[in-house]
Design an enzyme around this catalytic site. Structure first.
Site, short mmCIF file in Angstrom:
data_model
loop_
_atom_site.label_atom_id
_atom_site.label_comp_id
_atom_site.label_asym_id
_atom_site.label_seq_id
_atom_site.Cartn_x
_atom_site.Cartn_y
_atom_site.Cartn_z
N ALA A 57 2.87 -0.78 4.82
CA ALA A 57 2.40 -0.74 6.19
C ALA A 57 1.91 -2.30 6.57
O ALA A 57 1.93 -2.78 8.02
CB ALA A 57 1.34 0.29 6.39
N HIS B 156 12.72 -2.37 1.98
CA HIS B 156 12.04 -1.34 2.58
C HIS B 156 12.88 0.03 1.78
O HIS B 156 14.23 0.05 2.24
CB HIS B 156 11.91 -1.00 4.09
CG HIS B 156 10.95 -2.23 4.69
ND1 HIS B 156 9.43 -2.06 4.49
CD2 HIS B 156 11.25 -3.30 5.19
CE1 HIS B 156 9.10 -3.10 5.22
NE2 HIS B 156 10.25 -3.84 5.53
N GLU C 261 12.77 -9.19 1.87
CA GLU C 261 11.87 -8.04 2.29
C GLU C 261 12.74 -6.72 2.06
O GLU C 261 13.89 -6.93 2.43
CB GLU C 261 11.60 -8.04 3.89
CG GLU C 261 10.89 -7.02 4.54
CD GLU C 261 10.74 -7.21 6.09
OE1 GLU C 261 10.37 -6.14 6.57
OE2 GLU C 261 11.11 -8.20 6.55
N ARG D 92 12.70 4.77 12.34
CA ARG D 92 11.24 5.64 12.35
C ARG D 92 10.48 5.40 13.77
O ARG D 92 10.98 4.91 14.77
CB ARG D 92 10.83 5.13 11.00
CG ARG D 92 11.40 5.54 10.00
CD ARG D 92 10.75 5.37 8.66
NE ARG D 92 9.46 6.23 8.50
CZ ARG D 92 8.70 5.68 7.68
NH1 ARG D 92 8.67 4.70 6.93
NH2 ARG D 92 7.51 6.57 7.77
N PRO E 260 0.80 -1.05 0.12
CA PRO E 260 -0.01 0.18 0.03
C PRO E 260 0.96 1.26 -0.09
O PRO E 260 1.99 1.40 0.58
CB PRO E 260 -0.91 -0.13 1.17
CG PRO E 260 0.00 -0.95 2.05
CD PRO E 260 0.68 -2.04 1.17
N ASN E 261 0.34 2.20 -0.70
CA ASN E 261 0.82 3.54 -0.79
C ASN E 261 2.06 3.75 -1.75
O ASN E 261 2.36 4.82 -1.80
CB ASN E 261 0.79 4.32 0.54
CG ASN E 261 -0.39 4.26 1.24
OD1 ASN E 261 -1.39 4.65 0.66
ND2 ASN E 261 -0.46 3.73 2.39
N TYR F 288 10.84 8.75 1.80
CA TYR F 288 10.98 7.52 0.64
C TYR F 288 11.82 7.92 -0.78
O TYR F 288 11.87 7.19 -1.34
CB TYR F 288 9.32 7.34 0.43
CG TYR F 288 8.68 6.75 1.59
CD1 TYR F 288 8.76 5.62 2.05
CD2 TYR F 288 7.73 7.79 1.96
CE1 TYR F 288 8.27 4.97 3.17
CE2 TYR F 288 7.03 7.14 3.15
CZ TYR F 288 7.27 5.91 3.77
OH TYR F 288 6.50 5.46 4.80
N ARG G 298 4.87 11.22 -2.06
CA ARG G 298 4.63 11.03 -0.66
C ARG G 298 5.66 11.07 0.00
O ARG G 298 6.98 10.22 0.09
CB ARG G 298 3.57 9.53 -0.56
CG ARG G 298 3.52 9.25 0.83
CD ARG G 298 3.18 7.98 1.28
NE ARG G 298 3.01 7.61 2.76
CZ ARG G 298 3.41 6.55 3.25
NH1 ARG G 298 3.72 5.37 2.51
NH2 ARG G 298 3.18 6.31 4.33
N ASN H 157 8.24 -5.57 -0.55
CA ASN H 157 8.10 -4.17 0.18
C ASN H 157 6.53 -4.36 0.40
O ASN H 157 5.77 -4.03 -0.34
CB ASN H 157 8.48 -3.27 -0.74
CG ASN H 157 8.42 -1.89 0.12
OD1 ASN H 157 7.59 -1.79 1.38
ND2 ASN H 157 9.25 -0.72 -0.36
#
Length: 150
Positions: free
Chosen positions: A78, A101, A99, A108, A11-12, A24, A19, A75
């Site tokens: 969330a 990111h 994985e 964070r 998502p996103n 990012y 964003r 990735n």
């Protein structure tokens, strides 16, 4: 011909470049796809690159990958921090999983420090921006070039 590597995005991530660029980066998802495709070609690999804002669709793709792919780069956005369903699908896929990111999730918010995806992953790359996808592809090609133990 070898099976492709699935590169799945949650998502996103469709909002990359717009964003929170301070977190990012300014690369768009299309930029990331182009970078990953070019690196895969250099490595003699093929990728299937997808993005969804829907958990169930990501799970469907992970299940599809069980038969159709040689490995998964994920990735999960969330969903990394919330989805036992994605973890279950990764474990059922019985494939190498990396994985990825873009940001360093450990620098964070505290809730981002836990990853369900990590429990189903062979390795984790975070905090290197779009370069992380290239590194994940290099690792996946190396992992899947060896005979796999099942």
């Amino acid at each position: 011909m070898a099976k492709p590597i699935y590169v799945l995005n949650g998502p996103n991530l469709n909002l990359l470049g717009r964003r929170e660029p301070s977190v990012y980066g300014t690369d768009t998802l299309d930029d990331v796809r182009d970078l990953a495709s070019a690196r895969a070609k250099q490595l003699g690999a093929e990728i299937v690159f997808r993005q969804s804002n829907h958990e169930g669709e990501l799970i469907d793709w992970i299940q599809e990958a069980r038969e159709a792919a040689r490995g998964i780069i994920l990735n999960a956005g969330a969903f990394t921090h919330t989805s036992i369903g994605i973890l279950d699908a990764l474990q059922a896929a019985e494939l190498p999983v990396i994985e990825v990111h873009l940001s360093n999730i450990f620098k964070r918010e505290t809730y981002r420090h836990h990853s369900y995806v990590s429990l189903g992953s062979t390795g984790v790359i975070c905090g290197l921006g779009a370069k992380g996808y290239e590194l994940a592809l290099e690792a996946m090609v190396q992992l899947t070039s060896k005979p796999q133990k099942r």
